[in-house]
Design an enzyme around this catalytic site. Structure first.
Site, short mmCIF file in Angstrom:
data_model
loop_
_atom_site.label_atom_id
_atom_site.label_comp_id
_atom_site.label_asym_id
_atom_site.label_seq_id
_atom_site.Cartn_x
_atom_site.Cartn_y
_atom_site.Cartn_z
N TYR A 279 -1.06 0.28 10.91
CA TYR A 279 -1.34 -0.46 9.81
C TYR A 279 -0.15 -0.12 8.49
O TYR A 279 0.30 -1.31 7.83
CB TYR A 279 -2.52 0.39 8.88
N THR B 265 0.94 -1.35 -0.03
CA THR B 265 0.04 0.13 0.16
C THR B 265 0.86 1.24 0.06
O THR B 265 1.98 1.42 0.61
CB THR B 265 -0.81 0.17 1.16
N GLU C 23 0.41 3.61 2.06
CA GLU C 23 0.49 4.31 3.35
C GLU C 23 1.83 3.68 3.82
O GLU C 23 2.22 4.36 4.85
CB GLU C 23 -0.66 3.26 4.06
P1 NAP Z 1 -11.30 -4.76 2.80
O1 NAP Z 1 -12.55 -4.49 2.01
O2 NAP Z 1 -11.04 -4.22 4.35
O3 NAP Z 1 -11.07 -6.30 2.92
C1 NAP Z 1 -10.33 -6.91 3.79
C2 NAP Z 1 -10.56 -8.60 3.77
O4 NAP Z 1 -9.92 -9.05 4.63
C3 NAP Z 1 -11.88 -8.87 4.29
O5 NAP Z 1 -12.59 -10.03 3.37
C4 NAP Z 1 -11.80 -9.54 5.48
O6 NAP Z 1 -12.68 -10.42 5.91
C5 NAP Z 1 -10.34 -10.08 5.49
N1 NAP Z 1 -9.96 -10.36 6.69
C6 NAP Z 1 -9.77 -9.52 7.75
N2 NAP Z 1 -9.14 -10.09 8.72
C7 NAP Z 1 -8.83 -11.49 8.34
C8 NAP Z 1 -8.38 -12.49 8.75
N3 NAP Z 1 -7.55 -12.41 10.25
N4 NAP Z 1 -8.10 -13.81 8.19
C9 NAP Z 1 -8.52 -13.74 6.89
N5 NAP Z 1 -9.19 -12.86 6.45
C10 NAP Z 1 -9.40 -11.47 7.05
O7 NAP Z 1 -10.04 -4.28 1.99
P2 NAP Z 1 -9.78 -3.84 0.38
O8 NAP Z 1 -10.05 -2.57 0.33
O9 NAP Z 1 -10.65 -4.82 -0.23
O10 NAP Z 1 -8.23 -4.01 0.26
C11 NAP Z 1 -7.74 -5.23 -0.02
C12 NAP Z 1 -6.20 -5.47 0.49
O11 NAP Z 1 -5.50 -4.48 -0.40
C13 NAP Z 1 -5.76 -5.05 1.84
O12 NAP Z 1 -4.97 -6.17 2.21
C14 NAP Z 1 -5.59 -3.78 2.11
O13 NAP Z 1 -5.07 -3.45 3.20
C15 NAP Z 1 -4.99 -3.52 0.70
N6 NAP Z 1 -5.15 -2.41 0.12
C16 NAP Z 1 -6.11 -1.52 0.02
C17 NAP Z 1 -6.13 -0.35 -0.65
C18 NAP Z 1 -7.40 0.28 -0.89
O14 NAP Z 1 -7.43 1.45 -1.20
N7 NAP Z 1 -8.66 -0.41 -0.91
C19 NAP Z 1 -4.99 0.27 -1.05
C20 NAP Z 1 -3.71 -0.60 -0.93
C21 NAP Z 1 -3.57 -1.74 -0.31
P3 NAP Z 1 -14.18 -9.85 6.67
O15 NAP Z 1 -15.17 -9.62 5.30
O16 NAP Z 1 -14.61 -11.14 7.39
O17 NAP Z 1 -14.10 -8.71 7.32
O1 F7E Z 2 -8.75 8.29 4.53
C1 F7E Z 2 -9.13 11.71 5.57
C2 F7E Z 2 -8.38 10.64 6.38
O2 F7E Z 2 -9.96 6.14 5.40
C3 F7E Z 2 -8.28 8.95 3.35
C4 F7E Z 2 -7.16 2.14 3.13
O3 F7E Z 2 -7.69 1.36 2.10
O4 F7E Z 2 -5.96 3.50 1.52
C5 F7E Z 2 -6.97 3.59 2.66
O5 F7E Z 2 -6.37 4.09 3.92
C6 F7E Z 2 -8.23 10.48 3.98
C7 F7E Z 2 -7.24 10.41 5.29
O6 F7E Z 2 -8.37 5.74 3.58
C8 F7E Z 2 -12.37 11.39 7.22
O7 F7E Z 2 -7.52 11.31 7.45
C9 F7E Z 2 -10.90 13.06 6.35
O8 F7E Z 2 -6.17 11.28 5.02
O9 F7E Z 2 -10.48 6.74 3.14
P1 F7E Z 2 -9.75 6.82 4.34
P2 F7E Z 2 -6.57 5.84 4.12
O10 F7E Z 2 -6.51 6.05 5.38
O11 F7E Z 2 -5.73 6.56 3.08
C10 F7E Z 2 -4.91 3.04 1.76
C11 F7E Z 2 -4.20 3.12 0.45
C12 F7E Z 2 -4.76 1.44 2.34
O12 F7E Z 2 -3.87 0.76 2.25
C13 F7E Z 2 -5.52 1.33 3.63
O13 F7E Z 2 -6.05 -0.05 3.61
O14 F7E Z 2 -9.33 11.03 4.46
N1 F7E Z 2 -10.53 11.68 6.24
N2 F7E Z 2 -12.11 12.87 7.26
C14 F7E Z 2 -11.13 10.76 6.46
N3 F7E Z 2 -10.88 9.54 6.59
C15 F7E Z 2 -11.94 8.77 7.18
N4 F7E Z 2 -12.01 7.46 7.08
N5 F7E Z 2 -13.05 9.21 7.74
C16 F7E Z 2 -13.35 10.44 8.00
O15 F7E Z 2 -13.98 11.12 8.54
#
Ligand code: NAP
Ligand code: F7E
Length: 326
Positions: free
Chosen positions: A152, A128, A130
């Site tokens: 994270y 990620t 992050e």
């Molecule tokens: P998500 O919607 O939060 O999905 C996370 C998945 O992980 C869910 O299916 C959850 O199951 C499962 N999980 C959580 N804890 C687990 C455990 N202990 N054992 C097995 N499964 C578990 O995440 P996403 O947005 O699809 O992202 C997919 C992956 O990409 C994640 O690893 C995330 O950190 C990474 N990522 C996401 C983004 C983004 O912007 N979306 C960007 C960069 C990287 P439940 O349904 O049971 O909760």
């Molecule tokens: O926040 C700001 C917050 O929670 C984005 C995950 O998928 O992407 C995700 O992480 C921004 C941050 O995503 C609120 O402070 C303001 O600056 O949607 P977010 P994230 O933290 O960028 C990365 C790539 C991952 O890997 C992660 O798994 O938005 N923000 N106000 C807020 N964010 C939230 N959630 N809620 C607010 O009220």
């Protein structure tokens, strides 16, 4: 359009946003698809309900190594996509040890299981942006130094290096995708894009008047999840294992997100959004913008959905019944 291949894939995190889109893509490519599902008090299948009968679900948890070994033995995968994680940054501040166990050490459990029982399988790790955290230069690419700003981000960085080490030390075909934020109508409710989209829907329907948010100045490089899962798949189709940044190269603030989302429903965000300090983080990632040139050049990958298109799709879906999410 479905094509035929004899490949099998195991997807962890299949009930999540990316897992559901990736399962669709793999099924369309003709794979036999297995999804790892953890036990919860009530099942959470809404993102994959439309794939029922086409997917094989296996019980397992990244906290439980023997369940991972069993899932690998049952699925005998050619490709393993590790998308499972505790992925919500604020929760990682509240539950840092749990987040580290799942999102960090859980990946090592899976890699060790793979090494023991399926060393020929190709492995994708969901890394990620992050991990870049407090950036000193922009845009960020595969050579940018890391400075994570949350438990994270730290856990993901551990998993990232564990993946690289498995490749270098044991010769696994293990790659890490450094994906910037990607969203969709299937995004979890707490993430800011979905929180805003569903907030707009409630306000437009007259069910609420206000939306409380944290840091409006933060900027992110937001793309569409469907585009990003294609990049994951492409990474495992290459001759050599290599890590890639995946991003749009365009960045917008949370404030701009609000303006675009409220405007889609004919509303002025300034009349409805209130800043609430309880949504700010102990340490923030202020700005992110990715440079995906390597992916463009070597994978032929390009995003197809821009910021406006993404926001409109999410707001429209939030205002429509849930069946529209398919
Ligand atoms: P998500 O919607 O939060 O999905 C996370 C998945 O992980 C869910 O299916 C959850 O199951 C499962 N999980 C959580 N804890 C687990 C455990 N202990 N054992 C097995 N499964 C578990 O995440 P996403 O947005 O699809 O992202 C997919 C992956 O990409 C994640 O690893 C995330 O950190 C990474 N990522 C996401 C983004 C983004 O912007 N979306 C960007 C960069 C990287 P439940 O349904 O049971 O909760
Ligand atoms: O926040 C700001 C917050 O929670 C984005 C995950 O998928 O992407 C995700 O992480 C921004 C941050 O995503 C609120 O402070 C303001 O600056 O949607 P977010 P994230 O933290 O960028 C990365 C790539 C991952 O890997 C992660 O798994 O938005 N923000 N106000 C807020 N964010 C939230 N959630 N809620 C607010 O009220």
């Amino acid at each position: 359009m479905s094509s035929s291949t004899n490949k099998r894939a195991l997807v962890t995190g299949v009930t999540g946003q990316d897992g559901s889109y990736l399962a669709e893509l793999l099924l369309d490519e003709g794979y036999e698809v297995f999804g790892l599902v953890r036990k919860s008090s009530s099942p959470n299948p809404w993102r994959i309900a439309h794939l029922e009968g086409r997917l094989t679900l296996l019980p397992g948890d990244l906290l439980d190594q023997s369940s991972l070994v069993r899932a690998l033995l049952e699925s005998r995968p050619h490709e393993v996509y590790n998308l499972a994680a505790q992925s919500f940054v604020p929760t990682s501040f509240e539950q840092p040890v749990h987040t580290t166990e799942v999102t960090g050490v859980g990946v090592l459990r899976l890699l060790e299981s793979l090494r023991q029982v399926a060393p020929e399988a190709r492995f994708y790790q969901a890394s990620t942006s992050e991990m870049f955290g407090r950036v000193e230069s922009s845009p960020q690419d595969e050579r940018t130094p890391f400075h994570p700003r949350s438990p994270y981000g730290v856990a993901k960085l551990y998993a990232h290096w564990a993946t690289i080490n498995a490749r270098e030390a044991y010769g696994l075909f293990a790659v890490s995708g450094l994906l910037f934020n990607h969203e969709s109508p299937r995004r979890g409710d707490e993430f800011v894009t979905q929180k805003v989209a569903r907030g707009v829907a409630r306000i437009a329907a007259g069910e609420a008047r206000e939306l409380r948010l944290g840091n409006l100045d933060a900027t992110r490089d937001w793309g569409h999840a469907r585009d990003y899962v294609r990049a994951m798949w492409l990474m495992l189709q290459q001759d050599e294992p290599r890590d890639f940044v995946i991003a749009t190269g365009r960045t917008h603030s949370v404030r701009e997100l609000c303006a675009a989302a409220f405007a889609r429903a004919g509303l002025d965000w300034r009349e409805h959004v209130t800043v609430d300090a309880s949504f700010t983080r102990p340490a923030e990632v202020e700005e992110l913008c990715g440079d995906a040139r390597r992916a463009r050049d070597l994978l032929g990958w390009r995003p197809t959905v821009g910021f406006e298109g993404l926001v409109h799709e999410m707001v429209d879906a939030a205002r429509a019944p849930r069946e529209a999410l398919r």
